[in-house]
Design a protein around this motif. Structure first.
Motif, short mmCIF file in Angstrom:
data_model
loop_
_atom_site.label_atom_id
_atom_site.label_comp_id
_atom_site.label_asym_id
_atom_site.label_seq_id
_atom_site.Cartn_x
_atom_site.Cartn_y
_atom_site.Cartn_z
N HIS A 119 0.80 -1.23 0.00
CA HIS A 119 0.00 0.00 0.00
C HIS A 119 0.83 1.28 0.00
N ASP A 126 -8.27 -6.52 4.60
CA ASP A 126 -8.47 -5.70 3.42
C ASP A 126 -9.76 -6.11 2.73
N HIS A 147 -10.85 -5.89 -0.22
CA HIS A 147 -10.83 -6.48 -1.57
C HIS A 147 -10.36 -7.93 -1.59
N SER A 184 -3.94 -1.18 -9.77
CA SER A 184 -4.74 -1.56 -8.60
C SER A 184 -5.07 -3.05 -8.60
N CYS A 185 -5.66 -3.49 -7.47
CA CYS A 185 -6.01 -4.90 -7.35
C CYS A 185 -7.18 -5.25 -8.24
N CYS A 192 0.17 -0.53 -4.71
CA CYS A 192 -1.21 -0.02 -4.81
C CYS A 192 -1.23 1.35 -5.49
N CYS A 224 -4.20 4.16 -6.35
CA CYS A 224 -5.55 3.67 -6.01
C CYS A 224 -6.02 4.30 -4.72
N CYS A 225 -5.07 4.52 -3.78
CA CYS A 225 -5.53 4.92 -2.45
C CYS A 225 -4.83 6.15 -1.89
N ASN A 232 -11.00 1.00 -7.86
CA ASN A 232 -12.34 0.54 -7.48
C ASN A 232 -13.16 1.53 -6.66
N ARG A 241 -10.27 9.89 -2.13
CA ARG A 241 -9.71 8.54 -2.20
C ARG A 241 -8.30 8.51 -2.80
S1 SF4 Z 1 -8.11 -1.25 -3.26
FE1 SF4 Z 1 -6.31 -0.16 -3.84
S2 SF4 Z 1 -5.31 0.25 -1.91
FE2 SF4 Z 1 -6.79 -1.37 -1.50
S3 SF4 Z 1 -5.64 -3.28 -1.88
FE3 SF4 Z 1 -6.57 -2.73 -3.80
S4 SF4 Z 1 -4.97 -1.60 -4.87
FE4 SF4 Z 1 -4.42 -1.62 -2.73
#
Ligand code: SF4
Ligand SMILES: CC(C)[C@@](O)(CC(=O)O)C(=O)O
Length: 746
Positions: free
Chosen positions: A49, A121, A123, A341-342, A407, A410-411, A429, A435
């Motif tokens: 992250h 997490d 996700h 991102s994931c 990451c 994304c965050c 996402n 965000r």
């Molecule tokens: S949503 Fe974004 S910050 Fe959270 S695990 Fe997935 S890539 Fe990482």
């Protein structure tokens, strides 16, 4: 002491994945309470992250790489030390297998059909793509799993979403999931596990299935899954943690083939969507449900007037996003593009981006009004595969910034962030306020749509590039072969752990006590609370809004109260105090929140959202429904979440507006209105939760009493499914921070 009601069951987790952003406090309490990690061999750790994504080649030392971000260094070091001390599977920054947890775990075959998997997490739902039951948990639950490998669980409702027919050209799995969320709403799957089914899903690759399951949490569900089939089985063949070839594999494969819903299965909610109704789509607002086709326009708030809460949320979103109703989506100019991102940081996503660049012709280039177009692979292995296929050359020639795994944007927890007012086309996402960086504006879309936006400098219908070329090497088999051949790092860098050390509870030698990290019995206790309540009316108040991501850099459970609802209490640009309800007298002294909007605490699993509420003084939240992970996090911290019908919430809202005190009595499960003749409002609470809260019980202690039963259960599982924990032993990994004198070996 009263006997403990056993309203819930213990569920054993076959896989536990951890990262640096949500685990420091869990490990600190484990150490402080002299507990051990029960199954480090079933735990996979990495940093993702907060890590920088700038080039890692030629980096002299770990310290050098983190220069300018001491918090990142501290958090990553903490995770590395914990993973190494406790003997887990661990991929440090200088290992090709490092990357976003939800990308690297499947890549290694760590997630198998029919298993259960958790991670601190939200996700974690991604892993349902393998027919696993996988979901996110908060930090206290991470601690529980570390100590025991189990959690107290209640059964979820079942929901099936079938997508039938054939998708239009240039409609990707991201469009499918955005369309679903647009249709059912971000609270649509609350309390459910979603099974994705139908001909469209059956024809999707594993990468595409993962993108869909990944965003189940944005549809309100804690988990989403897909029945395993030959596509799943082929993906898993030969991966490091997959069952061994031969008898073990055959047994596993036969079992996996039995994991599907019966033809006549009944679901609590059953929805069918025609594939032909799905277009390339995009979000306009600050909730993932704010979806329109790219050919559409920004909606008018009045069109939501049937639902005043939604209408208010839409107005707020449009102000935040600086968008005028009626504007065509394709007329919206952007400043930045984030591909990764994931959700969309896998090899197929990157191939699809390259295909748009190729379709745009040899002179295709990121538009001059786009200040940054990041492409961030989800793992070192994805990065390596992309480079093997020459995708990096296509990206860089077209002006994209090709990064290292993490990451990233994304965050906004690392150095890749939006500035105040910047607008981003993002394959991630969440489009919540702040965000991707305080004051930043996010439009969610698919990788091919993001590529088109980058080239045009505005949101663009990717279909204008016609039929996109299929890039060579797009079969998943190619990816897997490469994956396996790069696993050399394991034997190069790590020493195997002696067999006798595996499967034994592990306790690190240097126990360091950090007292601020554990919660005491008194802090957990809840009996009767009297106080005034702050009235809230917005729907889907997410944990990013409750505690913004930039404050997630702490390693303690304290220090978050001052940041509660930061972006609402203070202007992101000037820092000025707003007239937000919790800034106003007397509500600045509220100990209760009454919310008439559904899905309070949805989104991210960050338990720090609850720590900040509690530190501010909030000890009870009343709402029509809650995000499930948030609800659990509340209970773990002695904060009482009460679910009431909307009409009851409205009644209490009126009392709250008038600053009348409320009395919450957990001993009788009732809400009294002192001085009022109205009868107390009863509320329902799970007896086990009620018991733990009334007595301030640490449920980890309760579970530890059952360790013998858990061990017996594990043995039974092992004899029935020998492959589930017959996996390579964790290896002794060197901390990347110890590479201070020599160059990083990438
Ligand atoms: S949503 Fe974004 S910050 Fe959270 S695990 Fe997935 S890539 Fe990482
Ligand atoms: C830790 C955090 C940034 C998180 O990954 C946590 C989560 O989703 O549970 C997120 O995406 O919000």
């Amino acid at each position: 002491m009263a006997t403990t009601p056993a309203a819930k069951t213990l569920r054993w987790f076959v896989r536990h994945i951890i990262h640096e952003a949500t685990t420091a406090q869990a490990f600190a309490s484990i150490r402080e309470n002299n507990r051990s990690v029960r199954r480090p061999d079933l735990t996979l750790a990495t940093t993702d992250h907060i890590v920088p994504t700038k080039p890692r080649k030629h980096v002299k030392s770990y310290q050098d790489y983190y220069k300018g971000d001491p918090k990142a260094e501290e958090l990553c070091l903490a995770l590395e030390k914990n993973a190494v001390d406790f003997g887990m599977h661990f991929y440090p920054l200088n290992d090709k297998r490092q990357g976003i947890v939800h990308i690297i775990a499947p890549e290694q075959g760590f997630i198998l059909p029919g298993t259960t998997c958790v991670c601190g997490d939200s996700h974690t739902s991604t892993h349902g793509a393998f027919g696993a039951l996988a979901f996110g948990i908060g930090t206290s639950e991470v601690e529980h799993v570390l100590a025991t490998q189990v959690l107290w669980q209640k059964r979820s409702k079942n929901m099936r979403i079938s997508i039938e027919g054939t998708l239009h050209e240039s409609v990707s799995s991201k469009d499918v999931i955005l369309h679903i969320i647009g249709k059912i709403g971000t609270a649509g799957g609350t309390g459910c596990v979603i099974e994705y089914a139908g001909s469209v899903i059956r024809n999707l690759s594993m990468d595409a299935r993962m993108s869909i399951c990944n965003m189940s949490i944005e549809a309100g569900a804690r988990a989403g899954l897909i029945a395993p089939d030959n596509i799943t089985i082929n993906y898993l063949k030969g991966l490091p943690f997959s069952p061994k070839p031969g008898d073990e594999w055959d047994k596993a494969e036969n079992y996996w083939k039995t994991l599907y819903s019966d033809k006549d299965a009944k679901f609590d909610i059953d929805i069918t969507i025609d594939a032909q109704e799905i277009s390339p789509c995009i979000t306009w607002g600050t909730s993932p449900q704010d979806v329109v086709p790219i050919t559409g326009s920004v909606p008018y708030p009045e069109s939501f007037q049937d639902d005043p809460n939604r209408e208010e949320a839409v107005r707020r979103s449009l102000t935040y996003m600086d968008l005028r109703p009626g504007t065509q989506m394709e007329d919206i100019a952007i400043d930045k593009v984030f591909i990764g991102s994931c959700t969309n940081g896998r090899i197929e996503d990157l191939r699809s981006v390259a295909s748009v660049i190729l379709a745009a012709g040899p002179d295709a280039h990121v538009s001059s009004n786009v200040v940054q177009a990041l492409i961030v692979p989800g793992s070192g292995i994805v990065r390596q595969q992309a480079e093997f296929e020459g995708l990096d050359v296509i990206f860089e020639r077209a002006g994209f910034d090709w990064r290292e795994a993490g990451c990233s944007m994304c965050c906004g927890l690392n150095q890749d962030r939006l500035k105040v007012g910047e607008r981003c086309a993002s394959t991630s996402n969440r489009n919540f306020e702040g965000r991707q960086g305080s004051g930043g504006r996010t439009h969610l879309l698919s990788p091919i749509m993001a590529a088109a936006a980058a080239l045009n400098g505005r949101l663009t219908d990717v279909r204008k590039y016609g039929v996109l070329p299929k890039l060579p090497g797009s079969s998943s088999q190619t990816r897997q072969e490469t994956t396996t051949s790069t696993n050399l790092t394991l034997s190069q860098r790590n020493e195997p752990v002696a067999a006798e050390n595996v499967n034994k509870p592990s306790t690190p030698k240097n126990q360091t006590a950090t007292p601020e990290t554990s919660t005491t019995k008194d802090q957990l206790k809840f009996t009767i609370l009297r106080g005034i309540a702050a009235p809230f009316s917005l729907e889907n108040i997410n944990t990013d809004v409750i505690l913004s991501v930039q404050f997630l850099t702490g390693v303690k459970r304290s220090g978050y109260g001052q940041y509660l609802f930061n972006a609402l209490r203070f202007s992101p640009s000037t820092g000025e105090r707003s007239d937000f309800i919790l800034n106003r007298v007397p509500f600045n002294n509220s100990s209760i929140i009454v919310c008439t909007g559904r899905n309070f605490g949805c989104g991210s699993s960050r338990e720090a959202a609850v720590w900040s509420l509690k530190e501010f003084g909030i000890k009870c939240i009343i709402a029509p429904s809650f995000g499930e992970i948030f609800e659990n996090n509340c209970v773990k911290n002695g904060v009482l979440p009460i679910t009431l019908t909307l009409s009851k919430c409205k009644e209490l809202y009126t009392d709250a507006e008038a600053a009348l005190p409320l009395e919450i009595d957990l001993t009788t499960s009732g809400i009294r209105r002192p001085g009022s003749k109205l009868a107390a409002i009863p509320f329902k609470i799970d007896p086990f939760r009620q018991h733990c809260l009334l007595h301030g019980l640490d449920d980890i202690g309760l579970t530890i009493e059952k360790l013998e039963d858990i061990t017996l259960f594990e043995q039974k599982r092992r004899s029935k499914f020998p492959w589930i924990d017959n996996i390579p032993a964790p290896s002794r990994t060197k901390l990347s921070s110890q590479n201070t004198t020599t160059s990083f070996e990438w």
